[in-house]
Scaffold this active site. Structure first.
Site, PDB file in Angstrom:
ATOM      1  N   LYS A  78       0.849  -1.201   0.000  1.00 55.79           N
ATOM      2  CA  LYS A  78       0.000   0.000   0.000  1.00 55.79           C
ATOM      3  C   LYS A  78       0.880   1.244   0.000  1.00 55.79           C
ATOM      4  O   LYS A  78       1.892   1.295   0.700  1.00 55.79           O
ATOM      5  CB  LYS A  78      -0.914  -0.021   1.234  1.00 55.79           C
ATOM      6  CG  LYS A  78      -1.950   1.103   1.266  1.00 55.79           C
ATOM      7  CD  LYS A  78      -2.871   0.966   2.474  1.00 55.79           C
ATOM      8  CE  LYS A  78      -3.920   2.060   2.535  1.00 55.79           C
ATOM      9  NZ  LYS A  78      -4.805   1.932   3.704  1.00 55.79           N
ATOM     10  N   SER A 153      -9.797   2.106   2.905  1.00 51.63           N
ATOM     11  CA  SER A 153      -8.926   2.870   2.026  1.00 51.63           C
ATOM     12  C   SER A 153      -7.923   2.022   1.243  1.00 51.63           C
ATOM     13  O   SER A 153      -7.336   2.490   0.281  1.00 51.63           O
ATOM     14  CB  SER A 153      -8.168   3.907   2.849  1.00 51.63           C
ATOM     15  OG  SER A 153      -7.307   3.264   3.774  1.00 51.63           O
ATOM     16  N   SER A 177     -10.014  -0.356   7.078  1.00 51.47           N
ATOM     17  CA  SER A 177      -9.425  -0.176   5.747  1.00 51.47           C
ATOM     18  C   SER A 177      -8.743  -1.401   5.145  1.00 51.47           C
ATOM     19  O   SER A 177      -8.334  -1.366   3.995  1.00 51.47           O
ATOM     20  CB  SER A 177      -8.428   0.985   5.765  1.00 51.47           C
ATOM     21  OG  SER A 177      -9.117   2.195   5.838  1.00 51.47           O
TER      22      SER A 177
END
EC number: 6.3.5.7
Length: 488
Positions: A78, A153, A177
């Protein structure tokens, strides 16, 4: 069967037996990325040259008898986790050209294992969002239906694993997330106990809530990755010193007689009927496996969402104060004086949702409102922790839906922040209490994946993985996303 469609443990077996090379595996994934990335937009940066270099290193490790569990396994990170020499943008204009001079501890640990980093994944800007529509660069699509969101997210990481762009991925979870996008994309996603996995090198959103965790194709892979990234780190003051077990050793334990709690608060208003039915069928699977289903209550979870958005926004407003354009990050080209430079740089660099949360947090921390908002939210946090402690006196794990809905349409909630925030209604309480939880696929509703959330006691990841593995073996979720096409 293509190499890119295999799990971590299947690839590990082939690599260790030297039936395939790390370079062959890496090339298979890079080809897959070229094929599906234009459709799903999961990645901010693709590190092809670095990946091929790492694959050579992995092949040498295997040849010299130094192979570890993740040697030669391709991963996507990420883009709010620092990678030395590789752009780390947080999907924000503010950090569009930022290249970290160091690796996050989790990245360092993975590199020591011999992994191959394929690239960095898209996210909601600074990890603020539930749909990956808040990225400054692109909107990631759900591989199950390209007109729908992957969740957020960490939507880029979830979509990448669902579309076989990587064998596994890392995400971060502040209020859901990892688990919510895992649910919406039909993959496994785990948020470990706060303090189990080092946050050093994770770009901070809400420091008392953030935690790094894995996205994988199955539960066994999740245990393998957790083995590699968990453990104390002196560089993180919130990292906990505990003896780290081998998480794979828990997988095959019998769950007969295990007490599984079901809280009515996780089936309240707003849950789609299809999601509710799918999760109820999943709970029946545990009953068939000999587990005891116990009705429990966690009444203060009802207040988790407002408490979360006050605490998270307050911490974000403080954490994001560092982006002033002076040392790094976006700096305005035109300004009149120092104060104007700060204001213009931040105005241009941050997106709408980030600005909204900074303003919310600053308001909640302001002297006139501190007691009414922030202090009250901290009291609610304590009440929620106490609720879970009481619940765990009656049961070993708590199960329920990860998300109240399946993946929603792109653009459907962008103008309604409250509807967007409700996507995390079943996940935020876990972060507030610092507990571990996993989301595993438990079926389809309207042809889209539904996630089952399994919550455990602090540092009881082994138990959670055990319960998740038992379900996975009994249920055998083998549906694959069809929207992206390709050989699977």
């Amino acid at each position: 069967m293509e190499l890119y469609s295999l799990t971590v443990h299947e690839l590990k077996e082939l690599l260790h037996k030297r039936e395939v090379s790390a370079q062959e595996v890496t090339k298979s994934y890079l080809e897959r990325i070229k094929e599906v990335e234009p459709k799903i937009d999961a990645l901010v940066t693709i590190t092809e040259e670095f990946a091929l270099e790492r694959a050579k290193v992995a092949d040498e490790m295997i040849k010299n008898g130094e192979a570890k569990d993740l040697t030669g396994i391709p991963v996507i990170i990420k883009d709010n986790i620092s990678t030395e020499g590789i752009r780390t943008t947080c999907s924000s204009k503010m950090l569009e050209n930022y290249i970290p001079p160091y690796n996050a501890t989790v990245v360092e640990r993975l590199l020591n294992e011999g992994v191959v980093i394929l690239g960095k994944s898209n996210l909601d800007e600074f990890a603020m969002g539930s749909s990956t529509e808040n990225s400054a660069f692109k909107t990631t699509k759900n591989p199950w239906d390209l007109s729908r969101v992957p969740g957020g997210s960490s939507g880029g990481s979830a979509a990448a694993v669902a579309a076989d762009e990587a064998a596994f991925a890392l995400g971060s979870d502040t209020g859901g997330s990892i688990r919510q996008p895992a649910s919406l994309c039909g993959v496994v996603g785990m948020k470990p106990t706060y303090g189990l996995v080092s946050r050093y090198g994770l770009v901070a959103f809400a420091s008392s809530l953030d935690q790094i965790g894995p996205f994988t194709k199955d539960v066994t892979d999740c245990a393998i990755v957790l083995n590699a990234i968990a453990g104390h780190d002196p560089m993180d003051s919130t990292s906990v010193k505990i003896e780290k077990p081998d998480y794979t050793s828990y997988l095959k334990e019998d769950i007969k007689g295990l007490r599984i709690g079901v809280a009515k608060e996780f089936f309240g208003a707003g849950i789609e009927e299809g999601v509710k039915e799918t999760v109820e069928k999943a709970i029946k699977v545990f009953e068939d496996l000999g587990a005891e289903i116990i009705d429990i209550s966690v009444p203060y979870v009802e207040y988790a969402l407002p408490a979360y958005y006050i605490i998270a926004s307050a911490e974000a407003s403080s954490n994001l104060a560092r982006y002033d354009g002076i040392r790094y990050g976006h700096i305005a080209k035109n300004y009149e004086d120092l104060v104007d430079m700060y204001m213009t740089s931040r105005s241009e660099g941050f997106g709408k949702e980030v600005k909204r949360r900074i303003m919310l947090g600053t308001y909640a921390l302001s002297s006139g409102y501190y007691d009414a908002y922030y202090k009250k939210a901290l009291k609610v946090r304590t009440l929620i922790k106490n609720d879970f402690e009481r619940a765990f006196e009656k049961c070993d794990v708590i199960v329920g839906p990860t998300s109240p809905t399946v993946a929603f349409k792109i653009g459907e909630r962008t103008n309604d922040p409250l509807a967007m925030y409700l996507a995390d209604i079943y996940t935020v309480s876990v972060n507030i209490a610092g507990l571990p939880a996993i989301s595993i696929p438990c079926g389809l509703s309207e042809g889209l994946p539904v996630g089952l959330q399994i919550i455990g006691k602090h540092f009881d990841e082994g138990r959670i993985l055990n319960v998740a593995y038992a379900f996975e073996k009994a249920y055998k979720f083998d549906a694959k996303p069809q929207a992206i096409g390709g050989e699977r």
